[in-house]
Design a protein around this motif. Structure first.
Motif, short mmCIF file in Angstrom:
data_model
loop_
_atom_site.label_atom_id
_atom_site.label_comp_id
_atom_site.label_asym_id
_atom_site.label_seq_id
_atom_site.Cartn_x
_atom_site.Cartn_y
_atom_site.Cartn_z
N GLN A 221 37.58 -39.19 109.32
CA GLN A 221 37.69 -38.30 108.16
C GLN A 221 38.88 -37.34 108.31
OE1 GLN A 221 34.42 -38.47 109.79
NE2 GLN A 221 33.94 -40.15 108.41
N THR A 222 39.06 -36.81 109.50
CA THR A 222 40.05 -35.75 109.69
C THR A 222 41.49 -36.25 109.62
OG1 THR A 222 39.78 -36.00 112.09
CG2 THR A 222 38.53 -34.26 111.00
N ILE A 223 41.70 -37.55 109.70
CA ILE A 223 43.06 -38.08 109.61
C ILE A 223 43.58 -38.10 108.17
CG2 ILE A 223 42.50 -40.53 109.31
CD1 ILE A 223 44.82 -41.10 111.32
N ILE A 224 42.70 -38.05 107.20
CA ILE A 224 43.08 -38.25 105.80
C ILE A 224 44.18 -37.28 105.33
CG2 ILE A 224 42.22 -38.08 103.42
CD1 ILE A 224 39.67 -39.48 104.39
N PRO A 225 44.12 -35.99 105.64
CA PRO A 225 45.19 -35.10 105.15
C PRO A 225 46.58 -35.44 105.67
CG PRO A 225 43.28 -33.83 105.90
CD PRO A 225 43.06 -35.25 106.34
N PHE A 226 46.67 -36.22 106.73
CA PHE A 226 47.96 -36.54 107.33
C PHE A 226 48.53 -37.87 106.83
CE2 PHE A 226 45.49 -34.33 110.84
CZ PHE A 226 45.91 -33.06 110.44
N LEU A 227 47.83 -38.51 105.89
CA LEU A 227 48.27 -39.78 105.33
C LEU A 227 48.86 -39.56 103.93
CD1 LEU A 227 45.24 -42.02 106.37
CD2 LEU A 227 47.36 -41.60 107.64
N GLU B 43 41.30 -47.79 97.44
CA GLU B 43 40.13 -47.38 96.65
C GLU B 43 38.89 -47.17 97.51
OE1 GLU B 43 37.29 -49.13 93.01
OE2 GLU B 43 38.89 -50.37 93.87
N LEU B 44 38.60 -48.10 98.41
CA LEU B 44 37.38 -48.00 99.20
C LEU B 44 37.44 -46.82 100.17
CD1 LEU B 44 34.61 -49.15 99.82
CD2 LEU B 44 35.68 -50.70 101.46
N ALA B 45 38.57 -46.63 100.83
CA ALA B 45 38.71 -45.49 101.76
C ALA B 45 38.56 -44.18 101.02
CB ALA B 45 40.06 -45.55 102.46
N GLU B 46 39.07 -44.11 99.78
CA GLU B 46 38.95 -42.89 98.99
C GLU B 46 37.50 -42.62 98.62
OE1 GLU B 46 41.29 -40.66 95.36
OE2 GLU B 46 41.67 -42.78 95.74
N LYS B 47 36.78 -43.66 98.23
CA LYS B 47 35.37 -43.50 97.89
C LYS B 47 34.55 -43.08 99.10
CE LYS B 47 34.85 -46.59 93.91
NZ LYS B 47 34.17 -47.79 93.38
N MET B 48 34.89 -43.65 100.26
CA MET B 48 34.13 -43.37 101.48
C MET B 48 34.50 -42.04 102.09
SD MET B 48 34.31 -47.04 103.37
CE MET B 48 33.67 -46.28 104.87
N GLY B 49 35.73 -41.59 101.85
CA GLY B 49 36.20 -40.39 102.53
C GLY B 49 36.39 -40.62 104.02
N ALA B 50 36.76 -41.87 104.38
CA ALA B 50 36.94 -42.22 105.80
C ALA B 50 37.94 -43.36 105.91
CB ALA B 50 35.62 -42.62 106.43
N VAL B 51 38.73 -43.33 106.99
CA VAL B 51 39.78 -44.31 107.23
C VAL B 51 39.62 -44.87 108.63
CG1 VAL B 51 42.27 -44.53 107.71
CG2 VAL B 51 41.48 -43.37 105.63
N GLY C 35 46.04 -45.38 104.14
CA GLY C 35 44.76 -45.52 104.84
C GLY C 35 43.82 -46.49 104.15
N TYR C 36 43.17 -47.32 104.96
CA TYR C 36 42.16 -48.27 104.49
C TYR C 36 40.89 -48.07 105.29
CZ TYR C 36 46.07 -50.96 102.44
OH TYR C 36 47.16 -51.36 101.73
N ASN C 37 39.79 -48.60 104.77
CA ASN C 37 38.57 -48.67 105.58
C ASN C 37 38.09 -50.11 105.56
OD1 ASN C 37 35.80 -48.50 106.60
ND2 ASN C 37 36.24 -46.30 106.60
N THR C 38 38.10 -50.76 106.71
CA THR C 38 37.72 -52.17 106.80
C THR C 38 36.31 -52.36 107.34
OG1 THR C 38 38.59 -52.54 109.04
CG2 THR C 38 40.15 -52.71 107.22
#
Length: 280
Positions: free
Chosen positions: A67-73, A78-86, A99-102
């Motif tokens: 979660q905490t990496i998101i501000p630095f990307l 779409e999926l990473a944005e919905k999840m709030g996690a990368v 950022g993606y979430n696989t």
């Protein structure tokens, strides 16, 4: 020029991602390497800046940075944005970090590798409401699974995921335990059963229906208490190794443009850990 990739986390020594990705590079004759890097939370922003400076093509992200990496990307899919996690970062041709979430899609690929695509209308009980459950819930929904119930000790956490999905139902663990016969697919997403956690069941499986499908996202050990108890009730069981391999394969595809050999990798890691991927 040789490409390089990494996985960052705190801790990181336990990760099997370097072994997996480097084996794929060797198998595919790809001129690349993949390394583990221990990054403490207070150094995350510096690490991201360093990766850009040093020219990495991408990297994976594990706890506690998803979660905490998101501000630095620069952007999210779409999926990473919905999840709030990368968990996967790609350096684009323009030099931006996306950022993606696989994790969730990796689970769905693992599930359908084992049981096919004919169960998308089946009632599903998703156990737990953490980040993994959120990712799996959205990935299931995007793939076409329509009947999802989420059980959690704190029902409000499950309800937040349901509200964000605009579909499904949130229940307590006690309510889930009473209504096990109503479900065909069970997905255990809590840390219960991990070698580093509590070797326990999320709830009693006394009313577990024979012939149901029981999946656990934990892969060490391969046979968690949940899977052991479900197998004793006649379930088809799926451990978490397939999710781990497929989430890595999707990241590999984002970076290199093609899907690696997941069957051979699952067999290789299963042999290392001991046990079976699916009991049929």
């Amino acid at each position: 020029m040789k490409k390089w990739f990494a996985v960052i986390g705190d801790p990181i020594a336990q990760s099997k991602s370097p072994e997996m990705h480097n084996a794929w590079y060797e198998e595919g004759n790809v001129d690349a390497t993949y390394i583990p890097i221990h990054v403490k939370p207070e150094h995350l922003q510096q690490a991201v800046a360093s990766f850009k400076l040093l020219g990495t093509s991408g990297w994976n992200v594990t706890i506690p940075h998803k979660q905490t990496i998101i501000p630095f990307l620069d952007e999210l899919d779409e999926l990473a944005e919905k999840m709030g996690a990368v968990n996967t970062v790609v350096r684009t041709a323009e030099g931006k970090l996306k950022g993606y979430n696989t994790d969730g899609p990796g689970f769905v690929k693992s599930l359908e590798h084992a049981i096919g695509t004919m169960k998308r209308d089946a009632p599903i009980l998703l156990i737990g409401a953490g980040g993994a459950a959120r990712g799996i819930a959205f990935a299931l929904q995007l793939t076409g699974y329509k009947n999802i119930t989420i059980a959690n000790r704190t029902v409000e956490n499950a309800q937040r995921i349901i509200d964000d999905m605009h579909a499904g139902k949130a229940v307590s663990m006690q309510e889930a335990e009473r209504s096990l016969a109503n479900f065909e697919i069970f997905i255990q997403t809590t840390p219960a059963g991990m070698t580093t956690g509590d070797f326990a069941l999320p709830f009693s499986l006394e009313k577990f229906p024979a012939g149901a499908i029981a999946a656990d996202i934990v892969y060490n050990p391969l046979m968690t208490p949940f899977l052991q108890a479900a197998e004793q009730k006649g379930a088809i069981i799926i451990n978490g190794l397939g999710m781990f391999v497929h989430q890595g394969a999707i990241a590999y595809e984002h970076w290199l443009g093609h899907y690696p050999n997941t069957n051979a990798m699952i067999a290789r890691l299963t042999a290392q850990l001991g046990g079976n991927y699916v009991n049929r």
